[in-house]
Write a protein that holds these residues in place. Structure first.
Motif, PDB file in Angstrom:
ATOM      1  N   THR A 145       0.839  -1.205   0.000  1.00 38.34           N
ATOM      2  CA  THR A 145       0.000   0.000   0.000  1.00 38.34           C
ATOM      3  C   THR A 145       0.875   1.257   0.000  1.00 38.34           C
ATOM      4  O   THR A 145       0.644   2.199  -0.754  1.00 38.34           O
ATOM      5  CB  THR A 145      -0.919   0.018   1.248  1.00 38.34           C
ATOM      6  N   ILE A 197       1.016   4.213  -2.916  1.00 45.36           N
ATOM      7  CA  ILE A 197       0.816   5.648  -2.659  1.00 45.36           C
ATOM      8  C   ILE A 197       2.026   6.453  -3.155  1.00 45.36           C
ATOM      9  O   ILE A 197       1.881   7.470  -3.828  1.00 45.36           O
ATOM     10  CB  ILE A 197       0.575   5.908  -1.146  1.00 45.36           C
ATOM     11  N   SER A 249      -6.392  14.058  -2.645  1.00 44.74           N
ATOM     12  CA  SER A 249      -7.543  13.265  -3.107  1.00 44.74           C
ATOM     13  C   SER A 249      -7.216  12.595  -4.457  1.00 44.74           C
ATOM     14  O   SER A 249      -7.598  11.450  -4.690  1.00 44.74           O
ATOM     15  CB  SER A 249      -8.800  14.124  -3.196  1.00 44.74           C
ATOM     16  N   VAL A 293      -4.706   9.586  -3.714  1.00 42.10           N
ATOM     17  CA  VAL A 293      -5.309   8.346  -3.205  1.00 42.10           C
ATOM     18  C   VAL A 293      -6.182   7.687  -4.275  1.00 42.10           C
ATOM     19  O   VAL A 293      -6.231   6.464  -4.382  1.00 42.10           O
ATOM     20  CB  VAL A 293      -6.133   8.552  -1.900  1.00 42.10           C
ATOM     21  N   LYS A 294      -6.826   8.506  -5.095  1.00 48.56           N
ATOM     22  CA  LYS A 294      -7.653   7.954  -6.170  1.00 48.56           C
ATOM     23  C   LYS A 294      -6.774   7.172  -7.146  1.00 48.56           C
ATOM     24  O   LYS A 294      -7.080   6.037  -7.519  1.00 48.56           O
ATOM     25  CB  LYS A 294      -8.383   9.099  -6.892  1.00 48.56           C
ATOM     26  N   VAL A 327      -6.339   3.644  -3.046  1.00 46.96           N
ATOM     27  CA  VAL A 327      -6.374   3.381  -1.598  1.00 46.96           C
ATOM     28  C   VAL A 327      -7.293   4.409  -0.931  1.00 46.96           C
ATOM     29  O   VAL A 327      -7.718   5.376  -1.555  1.00 46.96           O
ATOM     30  CB  VAL A 327      -4.956   3.472  -0.968  1.00 46.96           C
ATOM     31  N   THR A 328      -7.578   4.170   0.348  1.00 42.62           N
ATOM     32  CA  THR A 328      -8.438   5.120   1.073  1.00 42.62           C
ATOM     33  C   THR A 328      -7.602   6.268   1.635  1.00 42.62           C
ATOM     34  O   THR A 328      -6.385   6.156   1.781  1.00 42.62           O
ATOM     35  CB  THR A 328      -9.131   4.431   2.254  1.00 42.62           C
ATOM     36  N   LEU A 329      -8.327   7.335   1.986  1.00 41.10           N
ATOM     37  CA  LEU A 329      -7.667   8.486   2.607  1.00 41.10           C
ATOM     38  C   LEU A 329      -7.053   8.054   3.948  1.00 41.10           C
ATOM     39  O   LEU A 329      -5.977   8.522   4.345  1.00 41.10           O
ATOM     40  CB  LEU A 329      -8.714   9.589   2.833  1.00 41.10           C
ATOM     41  N   MET A 374      -3.759   6.455   3.371  1.00 39.02           N
ATOM     42  CA  MET A 374      -2.771   7.504   3.067  1.00 39.02           C
ATOM     43  C   MET A 374      -2.230   8.118   4.361  1.00 39.02           C
ATOM     44  O   MET A 374      -1.019   8.215   4.569  1.00 39.02           O
ATOM     45  CB  MET A 374      -3.440   8.554   2.161  1.00 39.02           C
ATOM     46  N   TYR A 375      -3.161   8.499   5.277  1.00 38.33           N
ATOM     47  CA  TYR A 375      -2.719   9.173   6.504  1.00 38.33           C
ATOM     48  C   TYR A 375      -2.191   8.204   7.558  1.00 38.33           C
ATOM     49  O   TYR A 375      -1.605   8.618   8.537  1.00 38.33           O
ATOM     50  CB  TYR A 375      -3.819  10.101   7.047  1.00 38.33           C
ATOM     51  N   LYS A 404       0.763  15.657   3.034  1.00 40.80           N
ATOM     52  CA  LYS A 404       1.239  15.678   1.646  1.00 40.80           C
ATOM     53  C   LYS A 404       2.726  16.044   1.617  1.00 40.80           C
ATOM     54  O   LYS A 404       3.483  15.507   0.818  1.00 40.80           O
ATOM     55  CB  LYS A 404       0.410  16.682   0.837  1.00 40.80           C
TER      56      LYS A 404
END
Lengths: 209, 209
Positions: A12, A16, A35, A38-39, A43-45, A48-49, A55
């Motif tokens: 994952t 990213i 946004s 992640v798109k 993957v989901t937000l 990502m976090y 960022k």
């Protein structure tokens, strides 16, 4: 089970990083929104976090990943390794988003409030270590400062690709890289070095594995 | 009367260029609005658009003015001239807004839709002409391509100042410039050159006239 989970996490994270690199390369830091990253990564937000604080944190990781793209491809040592790093870099900078984004972010980082010299200093330290091998083998000319050479090569490569980008879209970058070594090697190679240094533009291409 | 008018026009143009350079240097292209430029220059908006078609046109003029800041300060010729150009450049890049803005705009121009290699190619052409003098005098090593050397030096200087800016705010740029020549001169100077090339960091400072 834990291993599987960890493997998935690494995958994952890589997805990213890759999506971010593509977007940073294409549109710069400001153009690449979280946004869209992640798109593109699929993957989901939340994912990502989980992996990156922000960022900017993600940009920093991409910016500083350059050596990890190139070093594993190489086997040579000493001064030849320095040459090979730059040849592979010159070639892959045409196509590899991770490398292209890394270079772009390193040059433009001031604009988004970053001031991180790791991408320069990281390369410099790697080059110093290869030059120290050349020194230990007796292949480096006496009096040459490994720190000075490494620092110069990193700076020169940075500017060379900017200039080449502007004039030919980096098409002549390999040629310029070979020219750099024609100009530098006389000051670097010990008169009684035990092997010649090969500057082969095709080597950079061949290593695209 | 016509002369007086022309003199005033040149003075106004220089005031605008200078104010623009200061703002581009401090805040980049986007940060420097036309209204702030004319305010700082103490001229009217009409005067600004009499001399420059647009902010981009003004930025282009500032970006490409670098040689006009440095070349008039120098008297040497041949390879020594190349060295002197870079030493004065390294020194004045600490303080001269025209030079600082020029370098910043050249590196960042992609961001504001410009794609103009004049600032690189202009320096390169100047350096080629000085190198051709060195060749004619028999002071350039045989087989050296003047085009290749000039191109490399311009690119190397560009990257060197970026790297130095990031690590020391350009404080070590003079040192790095001297290191560049230590590394390059062995490939450039003919074995029977009629004079030695001097790389003197204090020369760059002394020329601040």
């Amino acid at each position: 089970m834990a291993d599987l989970k960890q493997e998935r996490a690494v995958r994952t994270r890589n997805l990213i990083m890759r999506a971010a690199a593509e977007l940073f390369d294409e549109e710069g830091y400001e153009g690449a929104s979280v946004s869209r990253i992640v798109k593109r990564a699929g993957v989901t937000l939340g994912a990502m976090y989980f992996h990156f604080d922000s960022k900017q944190d993600l940009a920093r990781e991409v910016m500083n990943a350059q050596p990890y793209v190139i070093e594993p491809l190489l086997k040579s040592s000493g001064l030849q390794r320095l040459v090979d790093i730059t040849l592979v870099w010159a070639h892959r900078l045409q196509t590899d988003p991770m490398l292209r984004a890394g270079v772009r972010l390193a040059v433009e980082q001031d604009r988004f409030g970053m001031h991180d010299s790791t991408s320069f200093e990281g390369w410099k330290d790697i080059m110093v270590s290869h030059l120290e091998v050349a020194r230990a083998e007796g292949n480096l000319r006496e009096g040459v400062s490994t720190e000075e050479v490494a620092q110069f090569v990193v700076g020169a490569c940075t500017g060379m690709q900017l200039y080449s980008q502007l004039v030919t879209g980096r098409e002549d970058l390999m040629e310029r890289t070979c020219a750099m070594w024609r100009l530098l090697l006389p000051a670097l190679v010990a008169p009684d070095a035990d092997h010649a240094i090969v500057v082969d533009p095709d080597f950079g291409k061949a290593s695209q594995c």
